[in-house]
Design a protein around this motif. Structure first.
Motif, PDB file in Angstrom:
ATOM      1  N   TRP A 195       0.844  -1.177   0.000  1.00 47.80           N
ATOM      2  CA  TRP A 195       0.000   0.000   0.000  1.00 47.80           C
ATOM      3  C   TRP A 195       0.892   1.245   0.000  1.00 47.80           C
ATOM      4  O   TRP A 195       2.076   1.190   0.309  1.00 47.80           O
ATOM      5  N   ASP A 196       0.303   2.371  -0.322  1.00 42.38           N
ATOM      6  CA  ASP A 196       1.037   3.632  -0.308  1.00 42.38           C
ATOM      7  C   ASP A 196       0.081   4.759   0.052  1.00 42.38           C
ATOM      8  O   ASP A 196      -1.126   4.658  -0.173  1.00 42.38           O
ATOM      9  N   LEU A 197       0.637   5.820   0.629  1.00 43.59           N
ATOM     10  CA  LEU A 197      -0.154   6.994   0.945  1.00 43.59           C
ATOM     11  C   LEU A 197      -0.450   7.773  -0.328  1.00 43.59           C
ATOM     12  O   LEU A 197       0.209   7.581  -1.352  1.00 43.59           O
ATOM     13  N   CYS A 198      -1.451   8.653  -0.259  1.00 39.63           N
ATOM     14  CA  CYS A 198      -1.741   9.477  -1.430  1.00 39.63           C
ATOM     15  C   CYS A 198      -0.558  10.396  -1.710  1.00 39.63           C
ATOM     16  O   CYS A 198       0.278  10.659  -0.830  1.00 39.63           O
ATOM     17  N   GLN A 199      -0.477  10.895  -2.903  1.00 43.61           N
ATOM     18  CA  GLN A 199       0.696  11.614  -3.395  1.00 43.61           C
ATOM     19  C   GLN A 199       1.112  12.787  -2.497  1.00 43.61           C
ATOM     20  O   GLN A 199       0.299  13.611  -2.112  1.00 43.61           O
ATOM     21  N   ASP A 200       2.415  12.808  -2.148  1.00 44.10           N
ATOM     22  CA  ASP A 200       3.058  13.892  -1.384  1.00 44.10           C
ATOM     23  C   ASP A 200       2.571  14.013   0.061  1.00 44.10           C
ATOM     24  O   ASP A 200       2.959  14.953   0.768  1.00 44.10           O
ATOM     25  N   CYS A 201       1.760  13.089   0.537  1.00 39.32           N
ATOM     26  CA  CYS A 201       1.234  13.207   1.907  1.00 39.32           C
ATOM     27  C   CYS A 201       2.345  13.149   2.941  1.00 39.32           C
ATOM     28  O   CYS A 201       2.365  13.937   3.886  1.00 39.32           O
ATOM     29  N   ILE A 202       3.289  12.228   2.769  1.00 35.80           N
ATOM     30  CA  ILE A 202       4.348  12.048   3.767  1.00 35.80           C
ATOM     31  C   ILE A 202       5.225  13.295   3.860  1.00 35.80           C
ATOM     32  O   ILE A 202       5.772  13.594   4.924  1.00 35.80           O
ATOM     33  N   LYS A 203       5.351  14.044   2.758  1.00 35.84           N
ATOM     34  CA  LYS A 203       6.141  15.281   2.778  1.00 35.84           C
ATOM     35  C   LYS A 203       5.389  16.389   3.496  1.00 35.84           C
ATOM     36  O   LYS A 203       5.976  17.182   4.245  1.00 35.84           O
ATOM     37  N   GLN A 204       4.108  16.454   3.262  1.00 37.21           N
ATOM     38  CA  GLN A 204       3.289  17.508   3.855  1.00 37.21           C
ATOM     39  C   GLN A 204       2.916  17.212   5.311  1.00 37.21           C
ATOM     40  O   GLN A 204       2.802  18.122   6.132  1.00 37.21           O
ATOM     41  N   LYS A 205       2.728  15.934   5.607  1.00 42.36           N
ATOM     42  CA  LYS A 205       2.318  15.527   6.959  1.00 42.36           C
ATOM     43  C   LYS A 205       3.187  14.348   7.404  1.00 42.36           C
ATOM     44  O   LYS A 205       2.789  13.181   7.263  1.00 42.36           O
ATOM     45  N   PRO A 206       4.376  14.618   7.950  1.00 45.80           N
ATOM     46  CA  PRO A 206       5.273  13.533   8.381  1.00 45.80           C
ATOM     47  C   PRO A 206       4.630  12.559   9.368  1.00 45.80           C
ATOM     48  O   PRO A 206       5.030  11.394   9.443  1.00 45.80           O
ATOM     49  N   ILE A 207       3.616  13.048  10.099  1.00 47.94           N
ATOM     50  CA  ILE A 207       2.931  12.160  11.046  1.00 47.94           C
ATOM     51  C   ILE A 207       2.254  10.990  10.344  1.00 47.94           C
ATOM     52  O   ILE A 207       1.890   9.990  10.970  1.00 47.94           O
TER      53      ILE A 207
END
Length: 255
Positions: A65-77
């Motif tokens: 699975w993967d998070l939606c695009q750029d989410c980890i950059k915008q929300k490190p939590i």
């Protein structure tokens, strides 16, 4: 005389606490589909946590699975979504431990044994030991230094943490099993469902999905094929739930 009485009481208590797994075809099939269901619930925990944090659904197949695009950059939590799957698995393990250890009902203790054996505990330990899995990925993202010099420390600490979480319920399950070939039965329930899960889900079903079978995304960022599989597993478990509450019985009570 007192020693004999005490020994008799201890033996009686051990017998009452013991459970003999019913190794019948239908019981084992329903257990296997429960195992498959727990695998999918584990994945759902990941993607639902990701949706709550990121505000959108990511991509997935049966196992990745993967998070939606750029989410980890915008929300490190959002890295916490990595731990959501293992958290679900660990909750199921320890719920099983509680039922098996403290409940007086044979049916609930049987269900506790199913919760412990049916939640890929050996898989979590094995993946941590080999440097893979959600726990390793999450801790590396959080703590791995630029030179990767602490990679082995992270791997070792993760293995210790996962083992400390998984081994107590496993030991309780092992102690409860009263089948004649106890060690063989216990080992079989650790290894065989994991192998079948790999063959059926990771290789067969994922292969069909990648070849285009019902791979259109329609709800929760999930391909239709996966949803159909989830519904199938759920229905089989729900309508045959008695095989889980009667997965094991007191020794000597088989028909």
């Amino acid at each position: 005389m007192k020693i004999i009485i005490l020994q008799t009481i201890l033996i009686t208590m051990q017998t009452q606490a013991s459970l003999q797994i019913q190794l019948t075809f239908k019981t084992l099939i329903i257990f296997l589909f429960f195992f498959f269901l727990m695998h999918e619930m584990h994945e759902l925990a990941h993607i639902i946590a990701g949706r709550i944090i990121c505000g959108g659904w990511g991509t997935r197949d049966f196992n990745v699975w993967d998070l939606c695009q750029d989410c980890i950059k915008q929300k490190p939590i959002a890295i916490t979504a990595t731990f959501a799957g293992p958290l679900f698995t660990f909750i199921m393990l320890w719920t099983g431990w509680y039922l098996l250890k403290y409940d007086k009902s044979v049916q609930y203790r049987s269900l506790g044994l199913v919760f412990i054996l049916g939640n890929m505990q050996f898989g979590r330990i094995y993946m941590a030991a080999t440097g893979s899995g959600d726990e390793i990925a999450g801790f590396r993202w959080l703590f791995l230094n630029p030179g990767h010099s602490n990679a082995q420390i992270i791997r070792l600490v993760t293995l210790v943490i996962v083992s400390l979480i998984c081994l107590p319920p496993l030991w309780t399950a092992y102690q409860a099993i009263a089948n004649k070939r106890k060690l063989l039965t216990f080992t079989g329930f650790l290894v065989i469902p994991l192998i079948l899960d790999t063959v059926v889900i990771l290789i067969l079903l994922n292969g069909l999905l990648k070849n285009g079978l019902l791979n259109e995304v329609w709800i929760m960022g999930t391909p239709l094929f996966i949803t159909i599989w989830f519904v199938l597993c759920s229905l089989l478990v729900i309508f045959n739930f008695k095989y889980l509450t009667h997965f094991a019985r007191k020794p000597g009570t088989f028909k």
